[in-house]
Design a protein around this motif. Structure first.
Motif, PDB file in Angstrom:
ATOM      1  N   PRO A  23       0.826  -1.210   0.000  1.00 29.58           N
ATOM      2  CA  PRO A  23       0.000   0.000   0.000  1.00 29.58           C
ATOM      3  C   PRO A  23       0.861   1.260   0.000  1.00 29.58           C
ATOM      4  O   PRO A  23       1.852   1.343   0.728  1.00 29.58           O
ATOM      5  CB  PRO A  23      -0.803  -0.111   1.298  1.00 29.58           C
ATOM      6  CG  PRO A  23      -0.007  -1.013   2.174  1.00 29.58           C
ATOM      7  CD  PRO A  23       0.792  -1.923   1.279  1.00 29.58           C
ATOM      8  N   VAL A  24       0.462   2.205  -0.828  1.00 25.34           N
ATOM      9  CA  VAL A  24       1.123   3.514  -0.882  1.00 25.34           C
ATOM     10  C   VAL A  24       0.311   4.437   0.035  1.00 25.34           C
ATOM     11  O   VAL A  24      -0.852   4.714  -0.222  1.00 25.34           O
ATOM     12  CB  VAL A  24       1.142   4.056  -2.321  1.00 25.34           C
ATOM     13  CG1 VAL A  24       1.731   5.461  -2.357  1.00 25.34           C
ATOM     14  CG2 VAL A  24       1.934   3.116  -3.225  1.00 25.34           C
ATOM     15  N   ILE A  25       0.958   4.866   1.112  1.00 24.58           N
ATOM     16  CA  ILE A  25       0.230   5.540   2.191  1.00 24.58           C
ATOM     17  C   ILE A  25       0.634   7.007   2.285  1.00 24.58           C
ATOM     18  O   ILE A  25       1.818   7.333   2.318  1.00 24.58           O
ATOM     19  CB  ILE A  25       0.537   4.823   3.538  1.00 24.58           C
ATOM     20  CG1 ILE A  25       0.099   3.350   3.458  1.00 24.58           C
ATOM     21  CG2 ILE A  25      -0.132   5.539   4.700  1.00 24.58           C
ATOM     22  CD1 ILE A  25       0.609   2.497   4.607  1.00 24.58           C
ATOM     23  N   LEU A  52       7.009   9.938   1.932  1.00 28.21           N
ATOM     24  CA  LEU A  52       7.569  11.156   2.554  1.00 28.21           C
ATOM     25  C   LEU A  52       7.017  12.374   1.804  1.00 28.21           C
ATOM     26  O   LEU A  52       7.759  13.085   1.118  1.00 28.21           O
ATOM     27  CB  LEU A  52       9.096  11.137   2.496  1.00 28.21           C
ATOM     28  CG  LEU A  52       9.788   9.927   3.129  1.00 28.21           C
ATOM     29  CD1 LEU A  52      11.306  10.126   3.135  1.00 28.21           C
ATOM     30  CD2 LEU A  52       9.284   9.666   4.544  1.00 28.21           C
ATOM     31  N   ARG A  53       5.739  12.572   1.924  1.00 29.44           N
ATOM     32  CA  ARG A  53       5.088  13.653   1.173  1.00 29.44           C
ATOM     33  C   ARG A  53       4.387  14.656   2.053  1.00 29.44           C
ATOM     34  O   ARG A  53       3.791  15.589   1.557  1.00 29.44           O
ATOM     35  CB  ARG A  53       4.013  13.070   0.244  1.00 29.44           C
ATOM     36  CG  ARG A  53       4.583  12.249  -0.846  1.00 29.44           C
ATOM     37  CD  ARG A  53       3.505  11.764  -1.770  1.00 29.44           C
ATOM     38  NE  ARG A  53       4.018  10.623  -2.479  1.00 29.44           N
ATOM     39  CZ  ARG A  53       3.343   9.898  -3.339  1.00 29.44           C
ATOM     40  NH1 ARG A  53       2.096  10.206  -3.605  1.00 29.44           N
ATOM     41  NH2 ARG A  53       3.912   8.882  -3.923  1.00 29.44           N
ATOM     42  N   THR A  54       4.392  14.417   3.319  1.00 30.49           N
ATOM     43  CA  THR A  54       3.714  15.334   4.239  1.00 30.49           C
ATOM     44  C   THR A  54       4.674  15.646   5.384  1.00 30.49           C
ATOM     45  O   THR A  54       5.596  14.860   5.662  1.00 30.49           O
ATOM     46  CB  THR A  54       2.446  14.679   4.836  1.00 30.49           C
ATOM     47  OG1 THR A  54       2.852  13.573   5.662  1.00 30.49           O
ATOM     48  CG2 THR A  54       1.495  14.183   3.753  1.00 30.49           C
ATOM     49  N   PRO A 164       4.761  -2.905 -10.242  1.00 27.86           N
ATOM     50  CA  PRO A 164       4.102  -1.787 -10.909  1.00 27.86           C
ATOM     51  C   PRO A 164       3.248  -0.972  -9.933  1.00 27.86           C
ATOM     52  O   PRO A 164       2.522  -1.546  -9.124  1.00 27.86           O
ATOM     53  CB  PRO A 164       3.222  -2.457 -11.974  1.00 27.86           C
ATOM     54  CG  PRO A 164       3.294  -3.914 -11.757  1.00 27.86           C
ATOM     55  CD  PRO A 164       4.320  -4.209 -10.717  1.00 27.86           C
ATOM     56  N   THR A 165       3.375   0.323 -10.021  1.00 27.02           N
ATOM     57  CA  THR A 165       2.668   1.239  -9.113  1.00 27.02           C
ATOM     58  C   THR A 165       2.277   2.484  -9.884  1.00 27.02           C
ATOM     59  O   THR A 165       3.067   2.991 -10.690  1.00 27.02           O
ATOM     60  CB  THR A 165       3.601   1.645  -7.951  1.00 27.02           C
ATOM     61  OG1 THR A 165       4.098   0.465  -7.320  1.00 27.02           O
ATOM     62  CG2 THR A 165       2.876   2.480  -6.917  1.00 27.02           C
ATOM     63  N   GLY A 166       1.081   2.986  -9.599  1.00 27.08           N
ATOM     64  CA  GLY A 166       0.598   4.185 -10.303  1.00 27.08           C
ATOM     65  C   GLY A 166      -0.544   3.789 -11.223  1.00 27.08           C
ATOM     66  O   GLY A 166      -0.331   3.160 -12.248  1.00 27.08           O
ATOM     67  N   GLY A 167      -1.766   4.097 -10.790  1.00 27.58           N
ATOM     68  CA  GLY A 167      -2.931   3.738 -11.584  1.00 27.58           C
ATOM     69  C   GLY A 167      -3.347   2.287 -11.427  1.00 27.58           C
ATOM     70  O   GLY A 167      -4.189   1.789 -12.175  1.00 27.58           O
ATOM     71  N   VAL A 168      -2.771   1.589 -10.454  1.00 23.30           N
ATOM     72  CA  VAL A 168      -3.148   0.193 -10.213  1.00 23.30           C
ATOM     73  C   VAL A 168      -4.314   0.178  -9.227  1.00 23.30           C
ATOM     74  O   VAL A 168      -4.368   0.964  -8.278  1.00 23.30           O
ATOM     75  CB  VAL A 168      -1.955  -0.630  -9.672  1.00 23.30           C
ATOM     76  CG1 VAL A 168      -2.353  -2.083  -9.474  1.00 23.30           C
ATOM     77  CG2 VAL A 168      -0.768  -0.529 -10.626  1.00 23.30           C
ATOM     78  N   GLY A 186       1.924  -1.996  -6.342  1.00 19.12           N
ATOM     79  CA  GLY A 186       1.763  -0.979  -5.307  1.00 19.12           C
ATOM     80  C   GLY A 186       0.531  -0.157  -5.625  1.00 19.12           C
ATOM     81  O   GLY A 186       0.167  -0.009  -6.797  1.00 19.12           O
ATOM     82  N   GLY A 187      -0.116   0.361  -4.587  1.00 15.61           N
ATOM     83  CA  GLY A 187      -1.278   1.199  -4.875  1.00 15.61           C
ATOM     84  C   GLY A 187      -1.830   1.866  -3.640  1.00 15.61           C
ATOM     85  O   GLY A 187      -1.640   1.384  -2.518  1.00 15.61           O
ATOM     86  N   SER A 188      -2.507   2.976  -3.886  1.00 13.08           N
ATOM     87  CA  SER A 188      -3.063   3.741  -2.775  1.00 13.08           C
ATOM     88  C   SER A 188      -4.504   3.352  -2.471  1.00 13.08           C
ATOM     89  O   SER A 188      -5.077   3.859  -1.515  1.00 13.08           O
ATOM     90  CB  SER A 188      -2.985   5.237  -3.094  1.00 13.08           C
ATOM     91  OG  SER A 188      -3.766   5.522  -4.240  1.00 13.08           O
ATOM     92  N   TRP A 189      -5.077   2.446  -3.284  1.00 15.06           N
ATOM     93  CA  TRP A 189      -6.509   2.188  -3.108  1.00 15.06           C
ATOM     94  C   TRP A 189      -6.848   1.509  -1.781  1.00 15.06           C
ATOM     95  O   TRP A 189      -7.990   1.558  -1.337  1.00 15.06           O
ATOM     96  CB  TRP A 189      -7.057   1.388  -4.301  1.00 15.06           C
ATOM     97  CG  TRP A 189      -6.910  -0.101  -4.218  1.00 15.06           C
ATOM     98  CD1 TRP A 189      -7.803  -0.974  -3.630  1.00 15.06           C
ATOM     99  CD2 TRP A 189      -5.849  -0.917  -4.736  1.00 15.06           C
ATOM    100  NE1 TRP A 189      -7.337  -2.272  -3.768  1.00 15.06           N
ATOM    101  CE2 TRP A 189      -6.159  -2.274  -4.443  1.00 15.06           C
ATOM    102  CE3 TRP A 189      -4.668  -0.641  -5.439  1.00 15.06           C
ATOM    103  CZ2 TRP A 189      -5.321  -3.336  -4.811  1.00 15.06           C
ATOM    104  CZ3 TRP A 189      -3.840  -1.698  -5.812  1.00 15.06           C
ATOM    105  CH2 TRP A 189      -4.163  -3.019  -5.496  1.00 15.06           C
TER     106      TRP A 189
END
Ligand code: 3PG
Length: 219
Positions: A23-25, A52-54, A164-168, A186-189
């Motif tokens: 999971p991309v969190i 590391l985006r926040t 693969p990650t991005g749009g998954v 990988g995915g944020s869903w």
């Protein structure tokens, strides 16, 4: 679930093999970190990429590493040697990057931090391979060619495994996971922003359970 013991040194391949989805969190609130990690672990997902985006990301990573021993906290969106150092200090056991530079590869190697470098072209794959990286993140996967791109890479890059990650999504993950050169996606869903905001941990566990039982060909 017995693959990684708490405190064991991890490899990038083990990070990819533990479950079909990483999971991309994205966390904005430190209060969410520990219950989120527990919810994902309850659904069978232990490798957690905290991006590391926040401003709160490192504190969230640290809280998960400290308080959720069944999770394996990793740092995402790692772009520099400074990010590597900060991630390690926070307790990250693996790193994921959106692209690749030799400086980043060197920093991770020297720190002993397993890295899944992001690649989107054959040249980037070759650069990462030259530096010893053979487990790679294909990013952004859907935008950069999707499953067809991975099939094409399966010819020349037979010794590389991809995440693969991005749009998954749950809908298209099976197509990726059916490929012999895909170890996981990988995915944020798995961590919808509204579920996080509402503290709907049961929903996140359900999403994690669905993801953790996806079939895959190459693990
Ligand atoms: C990212 O790094 O943002 C990931 O690629 C997540 O992409 P997604 O939101 O499309 O899953």
């Amino acid at each position: 679930m017995a693959l990684i013991q708490h405190g064991d040194k991890l490899t990038a391949l083990q990070a990819m093999q533990d479950a079909p989805v990483i999971p991309v969190i994205v966390l904005h609130d430190i209060q969410h970190a520990v219950p989120l990690a527990r919810a994902l672990v309850a659904g069978g997902i232990r490798m957690l990429e905290v991006t590391l985006r926040t401003p709160q990301a490192l504190a969230c990573l640290e809280a998960i590493a400290r308080e959720v021993p069944d999770a394996v906290a990793g740092a995402g969106t790692v772009r520099s040697a400074a990010d590597v150092e900060a991630s390690l200090r926070a307790g990250a056991r693996f790193a994921v990057s959106p692209g690749y530079t030799q400086a980043l590869g060197r920093a991770c190697r020297e720190a002993g931090l397993p890295l899944l470098p992001g690649v989107a072209t054959g040249s980037e794959i070759m650069m990462a391979q030259e530096d010893g990286y053979t487990e790679l993140k294909f990013f952004p996967a859907m935008q950069a060619g999707g499953p067809a791109m991975l099939k094409a890479w399966g010819g020349p890059f037979i010794d590389v495994r991809f995440c693969p990650t991005g749009g998954v999504s749950l809908a298209n993950a099976p197509e990726f996971l059916a490929l012999p050169n895909v170890a996981c996606v990988g995915g944020s869903w798995l961590v919808p922003a509204d579920a996080l905001a509402a503290g709907d941990w049961a929903r996140i566990t359900t999403l994690a359970r669905e993801a953790s039982t996806l079939p895959r060909r190459a693990a």
